[in-house]
Motif scaffolding. Structure first.
Motif, PDB file in Angstrom:
ATOM      1  N   VAL A 159       1.326  -1.004   0.201  1.00 50.81           N
ATOM      2  CA  VAL A 159       0.145  -0.092  -0.092  1.00 50.81           C
ATOM      3  C   VAL A 159       1.114   1.121  -0.416  1.00 50.81           C
ATOM      4  O   VAL A 159       0.281   2.415  -0.365  1.00 50.81           O
ATOM      5  CB  VAL A 159      -0.517   0.169   1.367  1.00 50.81           C
ATOM      6  CG1 VAL A 159      -1.575   0.807   1.309  1.00 50.81           C
ATOM      7  CG2 VAL A 159      -2.307  -1.171   0.705  1.00 50.81           C
ATOM      8  N   SER A 160       1.901   1.523   0.514  1.00 47.54           N
ATOM      9  CA  SER A 160       3.213   3.024   0.289  1.00 47.54           C
ATOM     10  C   SER A 160       3.701   3.000  -1.174  1.00 47.54           C
ATOM     11  O   SER A 160       4.255   3.968  -0.874  1.00 47.54           O
ATOM     12  CB  SER A 160       4.452   2.155   1.171  1.00 47.54           C
ATOM     13  OG  SER A 160       3.478   1.701   2.465  1.00 47.54           O
ATOM     14  N   TYR A 161       3.901   1.569  -2.030  1.00 49.57           N
ATOM     15  CA  TYR A 161       3.842   1.595  -3.414  1.00 49.57           C
ATOM     16  C   TYR A 161       3.229   3.473  -3.657  1.00 49.57           C
ATOM     17  O   TYR A 161       4.882   4.096  -4.641  1.00 49.57           O
ATOM     18  CB  TYR A 161       3.971   0.911  -3.872  1.00 49.57           C
ATOM     19  CG  TYR A 161       3.835   0.443  -5.679  1.00 49.57           C
ATOM     20  CD1 TYR A 161       5.377   0.499  -5.948  1.00 49.57           C
ATOM     21  CD2 TYR A 161       3.739   0.953  -6.898  1.00 49.57           C
ATOM     22  CE1 TYR A 161       6.090   0.363  -7.101  1.00 49.57           C
ATOM     23  CE2 TYR A 161       3.549   1.243  -7.348  1.00 49.57           C
ATOM     24  CZ  TYR A 161       5.485   0.489  -8.426  1.00 49.57           C
ATOM     25  OH  TYR A 161       5.959   0.971  -9.111  1.00 49.57           O
ATOM     26  N   GLY A 162       2.319   3.104  -4.322  1.00 57.47           N
ATOM     27  CA  GLY A 162       1.915   5.524  -4.581  1.00 57.47           C
ATOM     28  C   GLY A 162       2.943   5.524  -3.871  1.00 57.47           C
ATOM     29  O   GLY A 162       3.300   6.853  -4.829  1.00 57.47           O
ATOM     30  N   PRO A 163       2.689   5.416  -2.214  1.00 58.22           N
ATOM     31  CA  PRO A 163       3.004   7.395  -1.893  1.00 58.22           C
ATOM     32  C   PRO A 163       4.530   7.265  -1.887  1.00 58.22           C
ATOM     33  O   PRO A 163       5.069   8.554  -1.725  1.00 58.22           O
ATOM     34  CB  PRO A 163       2.623   7.411  -0.190  1.00 58.22           C
ATOM     35  CG  PRO A 163       1.837   6.494  -0.125  1.00 58.22           C
ATOM     36  CD  PRO A 163       1.510   5.464  -1.990  1.00 58.22           C
ATOM     37  N   ILE A 164       5.605   6.424  -2.287  1.00 62.97           N
ATOM     38  CA  ILE A 164       6.943   6.820  -2.437  1.00 62.97           C
ATOM     39  C   ILE A 164       6.921   6.779  -4.054  1.00 62.97           C
ATOM     40  O   ILE A 164       8.225   8.208  -4.189  1.00 62.97           O
ATOM     41  CB  ILE A 164       7.773   5.065  -2.179  1.00 62.97           C
ATOM     42  CG1 ILE A 164       7.600   4.555  -0.603  1.00 62.97           C
ATOM     43  CG2 ILE A 164       8.498   5.237  -2.659  1.00 62.97           C
ATOM     44  CD1 ILE A 164       7.678   3.298  -0.381  1.00 62.97           C
ATOM     45  N   VAL A 165       5.916   6.332  -4.930  1.00 67.31           N
ATOM     46  CA  VAL A 165       6.160   6.374  -6.390  1.00 67.31           C
ATOM     47  C   VAL A 165       6.344   7.913  -6.868  1.00 67.31           C
ATOM     48  O   VAL A 165       6.993   8.583  -7.660  1.00 67.31           O
ATOM     49  CB  VAL A 165       5.417   5.588  -7.019  1.00 67.31           C
ATOM     50  CG1 VAL A 165       5.712   6.327  -9.139  1.00 67.31           C
ATOM     51  CG2 VAL A 165       5.467   3.787  -7.388  1.00 67.31           C
ATOM     52  N   LYS A 166       4.840   7.937  -5.498  1.00 64.01           N
ATOM     53  CA  LYS A 166       4.463   9.850  -6.092  1.00 64.01           C
ATOM     54  C   LYS A 166       5.506  11.002  -5.211  1.00 64.01           C
ATOM     55  O   LYS A 166       5.757  11.808  -5.432  1.00 64.01           O
ATOM     56  CB  LYS A 166       3.217   9.209  -5.800  1.00 64.01           C
ATOM     57  CG  LYS A 166       2.269   8.968  -6.682  1.00 64.01           C
ATOM     58  CD  LYS A 166       0.953  10.140  -6.910  1.00 64.01           C
ATOM     59  CE  LYS A 166       0.758   9.639  -8.100  1.00 64.01           C
ATOM     60  NZ  LYS A 166      -1.380  10.489  -7.640  1.00 64.01           N
ATOM     61  N   ASP A 167       6.749   9.673  -4.562  1.00 67.66           N
ATOM     62  CA  ASP A 167       7.642  11.477  -3.423  1.00 67.66           C
ATOM     63  C   ASP A 167       6.936  12.000  -3.382  1.00 67.66           C
ATOM     64  O   ASP A 167       6.947  13.197  -2.818  1.00 67.66           O
ATOM     65  CB  ASP A 167       7.999  11.857  -4.868  1.00 67.66           C
ATOM     66  CG  ASP A 167       9.669  12.070  -4.159  1.00 67.66           C
ATOM     67  OD1 ASP A 167      10.108  11.753  -3.157  1.00 67.66           O
ATOM     68  OD2 ASP A 167      10.435  13.152  -5.172  1.00 67.66           O
ATOM     69  N   MET A 168       5.800  11.470  -2.142  1.00 64.37           N
ATOM     70  CA  MET A 168       5.432  11.572  -1.369  1.00 64.37           C
ATOM     71  C   MET A 168       5.612  12.479   0.210  1.00 64.37           C
ATOM     72  O   MET A 168       7.337  12.060   0.138  1.00 64.37           O
ATOM     73  CB  MET A 168       3.667  11.189  -0.698  1.00 64.37           C
ATOM     74  CG  MET A 168       2.852  10.893  -1.906  1.00 64.37           C
ATOM     75  SD  MET A 168       1.386  10.129  -1.194  1.00 64.37           S
ATOM     76  CE  MET A 168       0.234  10.097  -2.442  1.00 64.37           C
ATOM     77  N   SER A 169       5.565  13.236   0.653  1.00 64.70           N
ATOM     78  CA  SER A 169       6.657  13.828   2.181  1.00 64.70           C
ATOM     79  C   SER A 169       6.501  12.871   2.806  1.00 64.70           C
ATOM     80  O   SER A 169       5.865  11.411   2.565  1.00 64.70           O
ATOM     81  CB  SER A 169       5.931  14.945   2.492  1.00 64.70           C
ATOM     82  OG  SER A 169       4.729  14.534   3.635  1.00 64.70           O
ATOM     83  N   GLU A 170       7.479  12.561   3.602  1.00 58.35           N
ATOM     84  CA  GLU A 170       8.515  11.309   4.255  1.00 58.35           C
ATOM     85  C   GLU A 170       6.657  11.271   5.356  1.00 58.35           C
ATOM     86  O   GLU A 170       6.259   9.846   5.561  1.00 58.35           O
ATOM     87  CB  GLU A 170       9.339  11.875   5.534  1.00 58.35           C
ATOM     88  CG  GLU A 170       9.369  10.814   6.359  1.00 58.35           C
ATOM     89  CD  GLU A 170       9.856   9.257   5.630  1.00 58.35           C
ATOM     90  OE1 GLU A 170      10.316   9.452   4.636  1.00 58.35           O
ATOM     91  OE2 GLU A 170       9.687   7.930   6.169  1.00 58.35           O
TER      92      GLU A 170
END
Ligand code: ATP
Length: 361
Positions: A96-107
């Protein structure tokens, strides 16, 4: 805002026309289901919106922007496929963390968003588990959480529930609608299951042979279908061929094949017009007089008994009688079947015959 528009969209694969001149607009926050028999072009349509396929003709616009040549990763959509493709070597949280990581979301977002969506689908306690240790239904929920965590406001769901047991499928329908409505997402959901479409949608778009047959709310698609194909595809119905004998202001009188004159809704048909009557089984009743028929089968359906009866015309009609009254009927009984005129919808008789007009091809 993710309004989706298709303008004159066609898609050909060699000689196969999978989509033919489709015009469709999906409003921001609307939950739309594309429904239709196998091979009618549902997946092709959703793939063109996703950017997996390019239309042969026409335009796809998302949020007013022409999507020609724009790849899937730049369309800002969440996509859940029929065959869930979770990453097998990653646990649920990592999936589920894949999207936030690929989208370069904040830490901070990378930490909080996946947890929020796993909680939303009630799987937070399984976050360290790998896909192989989850049931099909749980995997579908994680696939949904992963699509939601990408932050996309437009969700594309291609037969997301079809691999699941009937019971899990029903539970997940309600979850899907609740979650996407709570989040205010625009959803396009492809299914061949009319019950699923009725339960989840604001609006159903019914397709056949690469074309849109008609589109309306689930209730109107059921109560007042404009096309014979829709009347037959959505819910169950009895179709009877007849000829109009009289058109009154408040009803139409139709002679059916065995010579009986029955009533149908008011219409624009003229005496002599060949028509088809559509009347749902729950609207047909055994009365003092009406169409002569003989009971052929009886099936216990829980709260009612579905009876089929063969009329003198050899038409087979289904009708429902609540339990326990339904138990008074027996196979071989003579019955007289009728309905209130408003329950009998009328359609022009298709030149190629009724069977051809409602065929699931
Ligand atoms: P189902 O419910 O069975 O998945 P569907 O309504 O999603 O069907 P599509 O998969 O869109 O239908 O297919 C529509 C038509 O286009 C079918 O006749 C199919 O065989 C054809 N088709 C789809 N993709 C291709 C392709 N890549 N190459 C050739 N023909 C294709």
């Amino acid at each position: 805002m993710p309004v989706v528009e298709l303008k004159g969209v066609s898609k050909r694969f060699g000689k196969v026309v999978a989509s033919s001149d489709i015009d469709l607009r999906i409003e921001d926050g609307e939950y739309v289901t594309i429904l239709g028999p196998s091979g009618c072009g549902k997946t092709t349509l959703i793939r063109m919106i996703a950017g997996i396929l390019e239309p042969s003709e026409g335009q796809v616009l998302i949020g007013g922007r022409d999507m020609s040549g724009i790849p899937i990763e730049e369309r800002d959509i969440g996509y859940v496929f029929q065959n869930i493709a979770l990453f097998p070597h990653l646990n649920m949280l990592e999936n589920v963390s894949y999207g936030p990581i690929v989208k370069d979301m904040s830490e901070e977002d990378r930490q909080t968003i996946p947890v929020r969506y796993l909680e939303l689908v009630n799987l937070l306690d399984r976050m360290k588990v790998f896909p192989s240790a989850l049931s099909g239904g749980e995997q579908q929920k994680v696939a949904l959480a992963r699509a939601l965590a990408s932050g996309a406001r437009l969700l594309l769901l291609d037969e997301p529930l079809s691999a699941l047991d009937a019971r899990v499928r029903m539970d997940l329908r309600y979850e899907l609608r609740r979650i996407t409505k709570d989040l205010g997402l625009t959803v396009l959901h492809v299914t061949h299951d009319q019950e699923e479409a009725m339960t989840v949608s604001d609006r159903i778009v019914l397709m056949r042979n690469g074309r849109i047959v008609e589109s309306n709310t689930p209730e109107m698609m059921y109560r007042a279908p404009k096309e014979l194909f829709t009347a037959n595809f959505i819910g169950e119905t009895n179709l009877l061929a007849g000829v109009v004998v009289e058109n009154r202001d408040d009803r139409t009188l139709v002679e059916v094949r065995d010579g009986t004159v029955v009533e149908a809704q008011p219409s624009k048909f003229e005496p002599g017009d060949a028509v088809v009557i559509s009347v749902r089984p729950e609207r047909v009743h055994a009365l003092e007089e009406g169409l002569n028929a003989v009971v052929r089968t009886m099936s216990f359906m829980g709260t009612y008994i579905r009876i089929t009866a063969e009329a003198d015309s050899e038409d087979i009609l289904g009708f429902d009688v609540p339990v326990p009254r339904g138990r008074d009927f027996n196979i071989g009984d003579n019955v007289h079947l009728g309905w209130s005129m408003a329950s009998a919808l009328l359609y022009p008789r298709p030149p190629g015959g009724i069977a051809e007009a409602v065929k699931l091809e």
